[in-house]
Each structure stands twice: as C-alpha cells, then as structure tokens.
Design a protein around this motif. Structure first.
Motif, PDB file in Angstrom:
ATOM      1  N   LEU A  54      36.195  41.979  41.556  1.00  0.00           N
ATOM      2  CA  LEU A  54      37.239  40.972  41.722  1.00  0.00           C
ATOM      3  C   LEU A  54      38.102  41.165  42.963  1.00  0.00           C
ATOM      4  O   LEU A  54      39.194  40.593  43.050  1.00  0.00           O
ATOM      5  CB  LEU A  54      38.122  40.930  40.459  1.00  0.00           C
ATOM      6  N   ILE A  55      37.630  41.963  43.909  1.00  0.00           N
ATOM      7  CA  ILE A  55      38.314  42.091  45.192  1.00  0.00           C
ATOM      8  C   ILE A  55      37.428  41.455  46.255  1.00  0.00           C
ATOM      9  O   ILE A  55      36.321  41.932  46.530  1.00  0.00           O
ATOM     10  CB  ILE A  55      38.603  43.557  45.558  1.00  0.00           C
ATOM     11  N   ALA A  56      37.883  40.365  46.836  1.00  0.00           N
ATOM     12  CA  ALA A  56      37.087  39.651  47.835  1.00  0.00           C
ATOM     13  C   ALA A  56      36.749  40.559  49.004  1.00  0.00           C
ATOM     14  O   ALA A  56      37.571  41.357  49.450  1.00  0.00           O
ATOM     15  CB  ALA A  56      37.850  38.429  48.332  1.00  0.00           C
ATOM     16  N   GLY A  57      35.524  40.466  49.474  1.00  0.00           N
ATOM     17  CA  GLY A  57      35.100  41.224  50.648  1.00  0.00           C
ATOM     18  C   GLY A  57      34.346  42.495  50.343  1.00  0.00           C
ATOM     19  O   GLY A  57      33.676  43.037  51.225  1.00  0.00           O
ATOM     20  N   LEU A  58      34.427  42.993  49.109  1.00  0.00           N
ATOM     21  CA  LEU A  58      33.667  44.189  48.760  1.00  0.00           C
ATOM     22  C   LEU A  58      32.190  43.833  48.588  1.00  0.00           C
ATOM     23  O   LEU A  58      31.848  42.681  48.310  1.00  0.00           O
ATOM     24  CB  LEU A  58      34.214  44.804  47.474  1.00  0.00           C
ATOM     25  N   PRO A  59      31.294  44.826  48.727  1.00  0.00           N
ATOM     26  CA  PRO A  59      29.853  44.520  48.702  1.00  0.00           C
ATOM     27  C   PRO A  59      29.396  43.798  47.439  1.00  0.00           C
ATOM     28  O   PRO A  59      28.518  42.938  47.508  1.00  0.00           O
ATOM     29  CB  PRO A  59      29.206  45.913  48.815  1.00  0.00           C
ATOM     30  N   ASP A  60      29.958  44.148  46.280  1.00  0.00           N
ATOM     31  CA  ASP A  60      29.533  43.541  45.025  1.00  0.00           C
ATOM     32  C   ASP A  60      30.545  42.532  44.490  1.00  0.00           C
ATOM     33  O   ASP A  60      30.495  42.169  43.308  1.00  0.00           O
ATOM     34  CB  ASP A  60      29.291  44.625  43.966  1.00  0.00           C
ATOM     35  N   ALA A  61      31.436  42.069  45.348  1.00  0.00           N
ATOM     36  CA  ALA A  61      32.444  41.102  44.910  1.00  0.00           C
ATOM     37  C   ALA A  61      31.774  39.893  44.272  1.00  0.00           C
ATOM     38  O   ALA A  61      30.823  39.322  44.824  1.00  0.00           O
ATOM     39  CB  ALA A  61      33.309  40.674  46.085  1.00  0.00           C
ATOM     40  N   SER A  62      32.264  39.514  43.101  1.00  0.00           N
ATOM     41  CA  SER A  62      31.721  38.372  42.357  1.00  0.00           C
ATOM     42  C   SER A  62      32.909  37.627  41.751  1.00  0.00           C
ATOM     43  O   SER A  62      33.245  37.814  40.586  1.00  0.00           O
ATOM     44  CB  SER A  62      30.772  38.861  41.250  1.00  0.00           C
ATOM     45  N   LEU A  63      33.527  36.798  42.564  1.00  0.00           N
ATOM     46  CA  LEU A  63      34.737  36.111  42.124  1.00  0.00           C
ATOM     47  C   LEU A  63      34.381  34.936  41.217  1.00  0.00           C
ATOM     48  O   LEU A  63      33.475  34.160  41.532  1.00  0.00           O
ATOM     49  CB  LEU A  63      35.543  35.617  43.323  1.00  0.00           C
ATOM     50  N   PRO A  64      35.089  34.768  40.098  1.00  0.00           N
ATOM     51  CA  PRO A  64      34.801  33.672  39.169  1.00  0.00           C
ATOM     52  C   PRO A  64      35.474  32.374  39.617  1.00  0.00           C
ATOM     53  O   PRO A  64      36.448  31.905  39.025  1.00  0.00           O
ATOM     54  CB  PRO A  64      35.384  34.189  37.843  1.00  0.00           C
ATOM     55  N   VAL A  65      34.942  31.799  40.672  1.00  0.00           N
ATOM     56  CA  VAL A  65      35.506  30.592  41.280  1.00  0.00           C
ATOM     57  C   VAL A  65      34.444  29.493  41.218  1.00  0.00           C
ATOM     58  O   VAL A  65      33.327  29.670  41.715  1.00  0.00           O
ATOM     59  CB  VAL A  65      35.926  30.857  42.743  1.00  0.00           C
ATOM     60  N   GLU A  66      34.784  28.380  40.617  1.00  0.00           N
ATOM     61  CA  GLU A  66      33.802  27.320  40.387  1.00  0.00           C
ATOM     62  C   GLU A  66      33.123  26.869  41.674  1.00  0.00           C
ATOM     63  O   GLU A  66      31.914  26.617  41.701  1.00  0.00           O
ATOM     64  CB  GLU A  66      34.478  26.131  39.698  1.00  0.00           C
TER      65      GLU A  66
END
Length: 220
Positions: A54-66
C-alpha cells in the motif's frame, strides 16, 4: 429511502465489514509500525502486507484503486474507456456522487484517488446508515466489480513471496547436521516473506468479507 434500516442485523454487519475493510486497505502511513494492526502475529503479518502493498512506488505496490483495474466507460456511454491511471472516469463519477451526498473533497491521503477501495467502502457504509440502501447497492454495483482483479494481483504478489521463500531455503537443503537443514533458523528475509504471505491472506480474507457485505445488502 428503502430497504433494511441501520441497526438491524444485516445492515449492522455490512457496515462493520465495510468499515473494517476501509481501515485495512487505507494508505500505509509512515508513522505505522509492522505491529500496528492490533499487535500479535496477525498484526505483524497484516502490517508487513500493508507496508509492502500500500505504498505507491514500491516494487510490489498494489493499490486498491478502481481506475487501475477497471475500464469504467462502456461503449456508447460517452465516458472514456480507460484504466491504469489516476483520475479516470470512475474517479470522476465518485467525486460527483460524493458531492451529491454533501461530501466536499476527500482526505488529503486520497486526493489523487477518490475511487480508492477505502473511500468506496466508507461511502457505501454511510449510505446504509442514512437508509439509502438502493443508492448503496448502486454504488457497489457500479464501483466494486473490479475486486476479483485486485484479488488476483494480491495472489500474484503472495505467490512471488512463496517462490522467494522456497528459493532462499533451497541452498540449505544439505547444510548442517539436521535432516535436510531442518534445524537451520529462518533468516530475517525468510521470516519477512512468511509474514507477508500471512498478511496478504488476511487482506484477501477482508476482500471476501466485502463480498459477503454486498450479499447482505441484497436482503429485503
């Protein structure tokens, strides 16, 4: 205003589930610790997953944004059929719905993503509390159909973590006197990967709970 009233069993449970999910998927704050989700192993695991995903920009970032997972505009709708970027038609539509409900602006942490899962869940919960169940159902139908795609993304990160953990253990298969190196203590990296896997499983559990809340909302 139609449907179940706030205070009855199904609506109370749906609101609880939605608000719990809103908290779990909220953007990770710099002030949070890895055990900031209630302490204990569950809290550490969930904190590890939140920090990773949940931190934008990290390698595995996966933000729950439609906007990242769904093309909101359908053919003939007049809305742009795009996804994968901030501020798409889904975000604009939700901003419009928030304004209709008297909500002026969103918290600064969500300024670029009004179609974040946390905000959608909280908005639906507010509509249920207000007795606007038909509106809550419509928002869920319009803006939560992408959760399966998001779950697939979480599973992908979890599987990579599992593969990395197995790869880290492989060189130790014949180390030491223990059977296949079974007595070898886990490294910090292995421990973190195990925590991440457990935390992602917990987050997936919250996604499934949201689906259950949506089912509860369909009750007359």
């Amino acid at each position: 205003m139609t449907g179940i009233n706030e205070g009855t069993g199904p609506s109370t449970e749906a609101i609880r589930i939605l608000r719990e999910a809103a908290s779990v998927f909220a953007p990770y704050g710099a002030e949070e610790g890895s055990d900031g989700e209630g302490g204990g192993e569950y809290g550490r695991a969930l904190g590890e997953a939140r920090r990773t995903l949940l931190i934008a920009g990290l390698p595995d970032a996966s933000l729950p944004v439609e906007s990242f997972y769904r093309s909101f505009g359908e053919k003939g709708s007049g809305l742009p059929n795009v996804k994968g970027m901030y501020g798409s038609a889904s975000a604009q539509h939700l901003e419009y719905l928030y304004s209709l409900a008297g909500i002026e602006g969103v918290p600064s942490a969500f300024s670029a993503m009004p179609d974040h899962l946390s905000l959608i869940c909280e908005f639906i919960a507010l509509l249920i509390e207000a007795g606007e169940l038909d509106a809550a159902r419509q928002v869920a139908a319009d803006h939560l159909s992408w959760l399966g795609e998001y779950e697939a993304q979480l599973v992908s990160v979890r599987d990579r973590a599992s593969h990395g953990a197995r790869a880290a253990q492989a060189p130790a298969a014949h180390d030491g006197d223990g059977a296949n190196g079974a007595d070898r203590p886990r490294t910090d990296e292995e421990f973190s990967r195990e925590l991440l896997k457990e935390g992602i499983d917990a987050m997936i559990g919250h996604l499934h709970a949201v689906s259950r809340a949506l089912d509860l909302m369909q009750r007359p």
